[in-house]
Motif scaffolding. Structure first.
Motif, short mmCIF file in Angstrom:
data_model
loop_
_atom_site.label_atom_id
_atom_site.label_comp_id
_atom_site.label_asym_id
_atom_site.label_seq_id
_atom_site.Cartn_x
_atom_site.Cartn_y
_atom_site.Cartn_z
N THR A 52 -12.40 4.32 -10.50
CA THR A 52 -11.37 4.41 -8.58
C THR A 52 -10.06 4.41 -8.91
N VAL A 53 -10.26 5.67 -7.64
CA VAL A 53 -8.82 6.59 -7.28
C VAL A 53 -8.69 6.03 -6.50
N ILE A 54 -7.20 5.64 -6.78
CA ILE A 54 -6.79 4.92 -5.33
C ILE A 54 -5.48 6.41 -4.99
N THR A 55 -5.71 7.01 -3.99
CA THR A 55 -4.06 8.06 -3.80
C THR A 55 -3.35 7.17 -2.74
N LYS A 56 -2.19 7.22 -3.24
CA LYS A 56 -1.18 6.92 -2.06
C LYS A 56 -0.45 8.09 -1.64
N THR A 57 -0.29 8.00 -0.38
CA THR A 57 0.43 9.10 1.00
C THR A 57 1.79 8.49 1.04
N GLN A 58 2.23 9.73 0.88
CA GLN A 58 4.21 9.35 0.99
C GLN A 58 4.30 8.81 2.69
N PRO A 59 4.81 7.75 2.47
CA PRO A 59 4.52 7.56 4.54
C PRO A 59 5.79 8.23 4.56
N SER A 60 5.89 8.67 6.28
CA SER A 60 6.44 9.40 7.13
C SER A 60 7.97 9.01 6.92
N SER A 61 9.02 9.80 7.16
CA SER A 61 10.06 10.11 7.46
C SER A 61 10.80 9.40 8.14
N HIS A 62 9.81 10.04 9.24
CA HIS A 62 10.20 10.19 11.42
C HIS A 62 12.06 10.62 11.54
N LEU A 63 11.95 11.91 10.01
CA LEU A 63 13.46 12.39 10.58
C LEU A 63 13.62 13.14 12.27
N VAL A 88 13.62 8.24 2.58
CA VAL A 88 12.62 7.98 2.12
C VAL A 88 12.15 9.16 1.06
N ASP A 89 12.23 10.23 1.50
CA ASP A 89 12.06 10.78 0.17
C ASP A 89 12.68 10.89 -0.78
N GLY A 90 13.78 10.28 -0.98
CA GLY A 90 14.24 10.41 -2.39
C GLY A 90 13.72 8.79 -3.26
N ALA A 91 13.56 8.09 -2.30
CA ALA A 91 12.86 6.53 -3.29
C ALA A 91 11.26 6.99 -3.36
N TRP A 92 10.67 7.86 -2.30
CA TRP A 92 9.47 8.47 -2.93
C TRP A 92 9.42 8.93 -4.22
N GLN A 93 9.81 9.81 -4.98
CA GLN A 93 9.98 10.93 -5.38
C GLN A 93 10.62 9.79 -7.02
N ASN A 94 11.36 8.85 -6.23
CA ASN A 94 12.17 8.37 -7.60
C ASN A 94 10.25 6.74 -7.90
N GLY A 95 9.52 6.75 -7.10
CA GLY A 95 8.68 5.83 -7.58
C GLY A 95 8.50 4.60 -7.02
N GLU A 96 9.93 4.35 -6.60
CA GLU A 96 9.94 3.67 -5.94
C GLU A 96 9.10 2.87 -4.31
N GLU A 97 8.27 3.49 -4.21
CA GLU A 97 6.76 3.32 -2.95
C GLU A 97 7.00 1.86 -2.00
N ASP A 98 7.54 1.15 -2.32
CA ASP A 98 8.11 -0.05 -1.62
C ASP A 98 9.38 0.55 -0.82
N LYS A 99 10.37 0.60 -1.90
CA LYS A 99 11.61 1.35 -0.66
C LYS A 99 11.09 2.44 0.18
N ALA A 100 10.19 3.31 -0.36
CA ALA A 100 9.78 4.31 0.91
C ALA A 100 9.35 3.44 1.74
N HIS A 101 8.69 3.21 1.99
CA HIS A 101 7.92 2.25 2.87
C HIS A 101 9.05 0.97 4.20
N ASN A 102 9.32 0.78 3.38
CA ASN A 102 10.70 0.08 3.71
C ASN A 102 11.71 0.76 4.71
#
Length: 159
Positions: A52-63, A88-102
């Motif tokens: 099973t391949v789970i692809t996660k997409t980076q949330p939009s930053s709405h910049l 948003v981008d910094g949290a996503w690159q650090n692997g903090e997906e929940d924070k990035a979505h928040n």
């Protein structure tokens, strides 16, 4: 048994006709100088592996929306939206997906709030300006009318 003299039947010692497979095709051929060897290949079925391949997409930053709302609508809440959008981008690159979505959701909410406040502010300013000018124009007309009546009264009465 097939008659060897019939057309379409391979003759003994002759290659097979066009379109008919060679009977030795796919069979191991002995190498010259060696005796033919019998080989047996046993193929066991392999178990199916499900991956099973789970692809996660980076949330939009709405910049872009945040910058628009900051510059064109309401500056204070627009600044907050830009700050959240930048995180948003910094949290996503650090692997903090929940924070990035928040952060993405917060940037969008603050941008929308900035746009709503900006539109309400613009409408309020337009109403105030219209009311102000209506009141000013009414008072100026009244003052001019009174002055006109005073001037006319002074010039028409001769003692």
């Amino acid at each position: 048994m097939a008659d060897p003299n019939l057309p379409g039947q391979p003759q003994q010692g002759q290659p097979p006709a066009y379109g008919q497979p060679d009977p030795a095709y796919g069979q191991p051929q002995p190498q010259p100088g060696y005796a033919a060897q019998q080989t047996t290949v046993v193929a066991a079925p392999q178990p199916m592996m499900m991956t099973t391949v789970i692809t996660k997409t980076q949330p939009s930053s709405h910049l872009g929306l945040a910058i628009f709302s900051m510059l064109c609508c309401f500056l204070p809440t627009g600044i907050v939206a830009v700050v959240f959008a930048a995180m948003v981008d910094g949290a996503w690159q650090n692997g903090e997906e929940d924070k990035a979505h928040n952060y993405s959701k917060n940037a969008k909410c603050w941008s929308i709030a900035s746009i709503v406040l900006g539109v309400v502010s613009i409408v309020l300013v337009i109403v105030i300006v219209v009311v102000y000018f209506v009141v000013i124009v009414a008072s100026v007309v009244s003052a001019v009318d009174d002055a006109w009546d005073w001037n006319l009264g002074a010039t028409t009465t001769v003692p």
